[in-house]
Each structure stands twice: as C-alpha cells, then as structure tokens.
Design an enzyme around this catalytic site. Structure first.
Site, short mmCIF file in Angstrom:
data_model
loop_
_atom_site.label_atom_id
_atom_site.label_comp_id
_atom_site.label_asym_id
_atom_site.label_seq_id
_atom_site.Cartn_x
_atom_site.Cartn_y
_atom_site.Cartn_z
N HIS A 205 0.88 -1.13 0.23
CA HIS A 205 -0.10 -0.09 -0.04
C HIS A 205 0.73 1.34 0.05
O HIS A 205 0.12 2.48 -0.06
CB HIS A 205 -0.93 0.18 1.03
C1 UD1 Z 1 -1.79 5.54 6.07
C2 UD1 Z 1 -0.44 6.29 6.25
C3 UD1 Z 1 0.50 5.19 6.18
C4 UD1 Z 1 0.10 4.02 6.80
C5 UD1 Z 1 -1.27 3.33 6.12
C6 UD1 Z 1 -1.92 2.00 7.15
C7 UD1 Z 1 0.23 8.70 6.31
C8 UD1 Z 1 0.84 9.45 5.36
N1 UD1 Z 1 -0.14 7.42 5.64
O1 UD1 Z 1 -1.59 5.34 4.59
O2 UD1 Z 1 1.66 5.61 6.87
O3 UD1 Z 1 1.02 2.89 6.52
O4 UD1 Z 1 -2.06 4.73 6.42
O5 UD1 Z 1 -2.74 1.64 6.45
O6 UD1 Z 1 -0.40 8.96 7.16
N2 UD1 Z 1 -9.38 4.64 2.04
C9 UD1 Z 1 -10.48 4.12 2.11
N3 UD1 Z 1 -10.83 3.93 3.56
C10 UD1 Z 1 -10.34 3.93 4.59
C11 UD1 Z 1 -9.05 4.84 4.37
C12 UD1 Z 1 -8.52 5.00 3.20
O7 UD1 Z 1 -11.27 3.82 1.12
O8 UD1 Z 1 -10.64 3.74 5.73
C13 UD1 Z 1 -8.70 5.05 0.70
C14 UD1 Z 1 -9.03 6.41 0.23
O9 UD1 Z 1 -9.19 6.52 -1.25
C15 UD1 Z 1 -7.65 7.25 0.56
C16 UD1 Z 1 -6.94 6.09 0.58
O10 UD1 Z 1 -7.20 4.93 0.72
O11 UD1 Z 1 -7.72 8.09 -0.33
C17 UD1 Z 1 -5.33 6.36 1.32
O12 UD1 Z 1 -5.74 6.64 2.55
P1 UD1 Z 1 -4.58 7.58 3.49
O13 UD1 Z 1 -5.12 7.58 5.06
O14 UD1 Z 1 -4.53 8.97 2.99
O15 UD1 Z 1 -3.29 6.83 3.45
P2 UD1 Z 1 -2.89 5.29 3.70
O16 UD1 Z 1 -2.55 5.00 2.32
O17 UD1 Z 1 -4.05 4.52 4.37
N1 UDP Z 2 -3.65 -6.13 8.94
C1 UDP Z 2 -5.00 -6.62 9.06
N2 UDP Z 2 -5.70 -6.72 8.16
C2 UDP Z 2 -5.02 -6.83 6.81
C3 UDP Z 2 -3.92 -6.50 6.61
C4 UDP Z 2 -3.16 -5.87 7.88
O1 UDP Z 2 -5.45 -6.61 10.13
O2 UDP Z 2 -5.96 -7.11 5.86
C5 UDP Z 2 -2.88 -5.48 10.29
C6 UDP Z 2 -1.56 -6.26 10.35
O3 UDP Z 2 -1.61 -7.51 11.03
C7 UDP Z 2 -0.66 -5.40 11.03
C8 UDP Z 2 -1.29 -3.67 10.53
O4 UDP Z 2 -2.49 -4.46 10.08
O5 UDP Z 2 -0.76 -5.32 12.56
C9 UDP Z 2 -0.28 -3.28 9.41
O6 UDP Z 2 -1.13 -2.35 8.83
P1 UDP Z 2 -0.61 -1.47 7.50
O7 UDP Z 2 -0.11 -2.58 6.66
O8 UDP Z 2 -2.03 -0.96 6.70
O9 UDP Z 2 0.02 -0.31 7.94
P2 UDP Z 2 1.60 0.09 8.07
O10 UDP Z 2 2.01 -1.07 9.12
O11 UDP Z 2 2.41 -0.33 6.98
O12 UDP Z 2 1.71 1.15 8.64
#
Ligand code: UD1
Ligand code: UDP
Length: 359
Positions: A205
């Site tokens: 992601h």
């Molecule tokens: C964010 C964090 C990243 C973290 C990740 C965990 C920042 C800069 N990024 O990235 O560090 O690793 O979360 O998963 O803070 N969206 C949905 N539903 C949701 C949330 C997001 O559909 O509940 C979609 C939206 O289209 C959104 C995109 O995902 O624009 C990205 O979401 P965003 O929270 O901006 O960043 P992440 O890639 O989730």
């Molecule tokens: N995770 C989850 N369901 C999923 C994918 C990830 O519960 O389908 C959990 C995973 O076990 C870990 C956390 O989400 O604890 C990691 O989140 P993510 O990869 O979104 O973010 P990051 O750690 O890169 O910030």
C-alpha cells in the site's frame, strides 16, 4: 495521571490496543481520540470490536485528503479537545499524518508528547512517513524507542538521553495477546480455500509502490514471476489505496492471485502464521512476520526496520523480480530460527510505568 491515546489508522488501532487495555486494567484516567483517517469498517471498526477496545471519546471524522489537508484538519479539530481535556501526556504511535498533527497540537499547548515507536528512520525523504517521524520525534518529551538501534539514531540526532527509553514494540503485545485466539477463531484458510504453508501472502500500500501506473505494473510483474516459479497460490488482502489504483490503471489480475478485501486482525494474524512466505511493503507486517518466524520479502528499497534484515528474517527487493526470486530461494532454504528483536509483549506496561514515574 491523565493520558490521551490518539489513533487514526488501522496499524495505530492495533499497536495502541495494548495501551488502551493496560490503562483500563490499571484504572488509569485515559481517553481515546480517533482522527478517522481510516474509516471504512474493515480498516477501522472491526479492530475495536475484535480487540474489545474502548470506543473513542472523540471522533474527528477527518477521512481522506491530501497530506496538508488531512494534517491541517486534524490540527484544527484536535486543538480545542486538548485545551478542554488538558491531559498530562498525549501518546501517539508510528508515523501517520494523524501522529504528526496530534503531536504538533499537543506540543503547541505545552502538553508533553510520548512517541511510541520513536527513532525509526528509512532515510528516504520522499516517503511521507519519514517527515512525520522526524518531526514527531523532535516534538516529543518521551521517546519510546523499539531497540537500541533507534536509541542510537535519536542520540545521534542530538536528543537528550533522559527522554529516550528502549521498550520494544507494542506490535508484539498485540500479537501475543491475540495469536492463540486467532488460531481458535479464524476460519480464513478454509474460507479462502488455502492450506497451511501452501500459499504466499502479499500486501502493498506504500505510495511509492501503488500510486503510479508503472510502479504498480512492475509489482504485478514481480507477482507474475513468483507465480511462474512456484506452484503456491498468492493471497492478497488489498488495502483500499492499492485497490483504488488497481482499478484506475486497469491492472490485469493473474489467475492464481486471489485478491480479497482487507481482513480483520485475527484473520490476518492467522494468515501470516500459516503463510509459507510473506511479501509486503507494510511496516507492521515486516515486524509481525519477523516475530512469527515467517520469512519476509520486503517490497521496499529501504526500511526503517533494519532489525528484520539483520536477524535474517527479511530481504529488501524493491519491485525487482529477479531480486525477489533470489531472495525467496534464499529465505525458503534457510531455517527460520532468528530471535524476535521487537520485545517480549511488555511494552505497554513499561511505557505506563515510565510515565507514572516521570509525570
Ligand atoms: C496511511 C498512512 C501510512 C500507513 C497506512 C496504514 C499517512 C501519510 N499514511 O496510508 O503511513 O502505513 O495508513 O494502512 O498517514 N481509504 C479508504 N478507506 C479508509 C481509508 C482510506 O477507502 O478507511 C482510501 C481512500 O481512497 C484514501 C486512500 O485509501 O484516499 C489512502 O488513505 P490514507 O489514509 O490517505 O493513506 P494510507 O495509504 O491508508
Ligand atoms: N492487517 C490486518 N488486516 C489486513 C492487513 C493488515 O489486520 O488485511 C494488520 C496487520 O496485522 C498489521 C497492520 O494491519 O498489524 C499493518 O497495517 P498496514 O500494513 O496497513 O500499515 P503499516 O504497518 O504499513 O503502517
């Protein structure tokens, strides 16, 4: 002592869960504040339900947006809450926009900030999380480093040693608390028609991997390379950011790659524990794979979790197919007998003990 626990995204809810539960057990005055940076039920509510977490007292409902928009909205909405509540400490975890905003708002109100997972550095300033980590560390009075690696980094950046404590990672607290429950309750293997150690698990992601068409195509080429070399199927619970771009760029999905919606924590722990190998760009999953002793190919050029590479649990390959296949061969040929470097499950207790003694 009054503690504010701030969360915003999936990994923050999981990695703050032990602090929420430990505050409850110890009768500490605390409240949970959720920015709702993540809001889809399978990225948010499911974790509160599965982990029996207290409902957030405050929900900022900021949702998605550009970096400054999201960061600014959280700042604006969080300030009056902190002013009103006046907690003795604000705890933030990790490196998201929520973390940066909450830390900045608290610091401006002279409320001490505790950074859980302090001192991580990828040294890649194109990564939005790197800016968030650096700024948050500089705003924090309590720097909860995971290992001595982060302690050294923080000291090297001139931080006062009195602010730094090496406490492990709350990711292990959550894992230990839930792994047996996951084994008992999860039916994800049968539901996904896969068998233990008979599949590879993928997640991706990071903006650098999924936001741009050629990068995402390169990632799929790597996946095709794995499918062409191994008989195992691949399962990928897809993060919404990745799914949005898979659709936008019309990416062709190979036959033996199963894409599913994001799953809950118990199912995901079970999927990791039973995978033959994990391929990921996730921070938390690099740590969990290492702690579960499942080999991990890290789909990154760099990592702020070098311990996973140092102990032999993970190899960095970026999106390079050849490097990935070489790494898989090596990882699958060697014994997964490394020591988990991320702590023993007592991180939340240590953090609360430190706060009690210093506040
Ligand atoms: C964010 C964090 C990243 C973290 C990740 C965990 C920042 C800069 N990024 O990235 O560090 O690793 O979360 O998963 O803070 N969206 C949905 N539903 C949701 C949330 C997001 O559909 O509940 C979609 C939206 O289209 C959104 C995109 O995902 O624009 C990205 O979401 P965003 O929270 O901006 O960043 P992440 O890639 O989730
Ligand atoms: N995770 C989850 N369901 C999923 C994918 C990830 O519960 O389908 C959990 C995973 O076990 C870990 C956390 O989400 O604890 C990691 O989140 P993510 O990869 O979104 O973010 P990051 O750690 O890169 O910030």
């Amino acid at each position: 002592m009054k503690v504010a626990l701030v969360v915003g995204t999936r990994p923050e809810v999981i990695k703050m869960s032990s602090l929420m539960l430990e505050c409850q057990r110890q009768g500490i005055d605390f409240f949970v504040l959720h920015s709702n940076q993540h809001y889809s039920p399978d990225m948010d509510a499911i974790f509160f339900e599965e982990l029996n977490l207290p409902a957030p007292k405050y929900n900022l409902n900021v949702g998605s947006g550009t970096h400054s928009n999201q960061t600014g909205n959280i700042l604006i909405k969080i300030e009056p809450i902190f002013e009103d509540e006046r907690p003795d400490v604000v705890l933030v975890q990790g490196d998201t926009n929520t973390v940066l905003s909450a830390a900045l708002a608290a610091a401006k109100l002279n409320i001490p900030v505790g950074h859980v997972e302090a001192g991580l550095r990828s040294y890649d300033r194109t990564m939005p999380e790197e800016t968030n980590r650096i700024v948050t560390d500089h705003l924090s009075e309590f720097l909860f480093a995971v290992t001595s690696t982060q302690e050294e980094i923080l000291l090297g950046e001139g931080k006062d040693c009195k602010k730094i404590d090496v406490v492990g990672n709350t990711v292990v607290d959550a894992l230990i608390e839930n792994i047996e429950i996951a084994k008992e309750k999860s039916t994800i293997l049968a539901d996904s028609e896969i068998s233990s150690k008979g599949y590879f698990l993928v997640t991706a992601h990071r903006s650098s991997n999924v936001d741009n068409q050629s990068s995402l195509e390169e990632l799929f080429s790597l996946i095709n390379g794995v499918l062409g070399t191994y008989t195992e199927d691949i399962l990928w619970p897809v993060h919404p950011r990745a799914m949005k771009n898979i659709k936008k760029f019309n990416i062709e999905i190979p036959g033996r790659l199963k894409l599913i919606e994001p799953v809950g924590y118990l199912d995901f722990l079970h999927l990791q524990n039973n995978a033959k190998l994990i391929l990921t760009d996730s921070g938390g999953i690099q740590e969990e794979a290492c702690a579960l002793k499942v080999p991990c190919v890290t789909l990154r050029e760099n990592t702020e979790r070098p311990e996973t590479v140092d102990v032999g649990a993970s190899i960095l390959v970026g999106r390079d197919k050849t490097k990935c296949l070489d790494a898989m061969e090596l990882l699958l040929s060697r014994k997964a007998d490394w020591k988990n470097p991320f702590g023993d499950g007592s991180t939340a207790r240590q953090i609360l003990e430190i706060l009690r003694s210093r506040l």
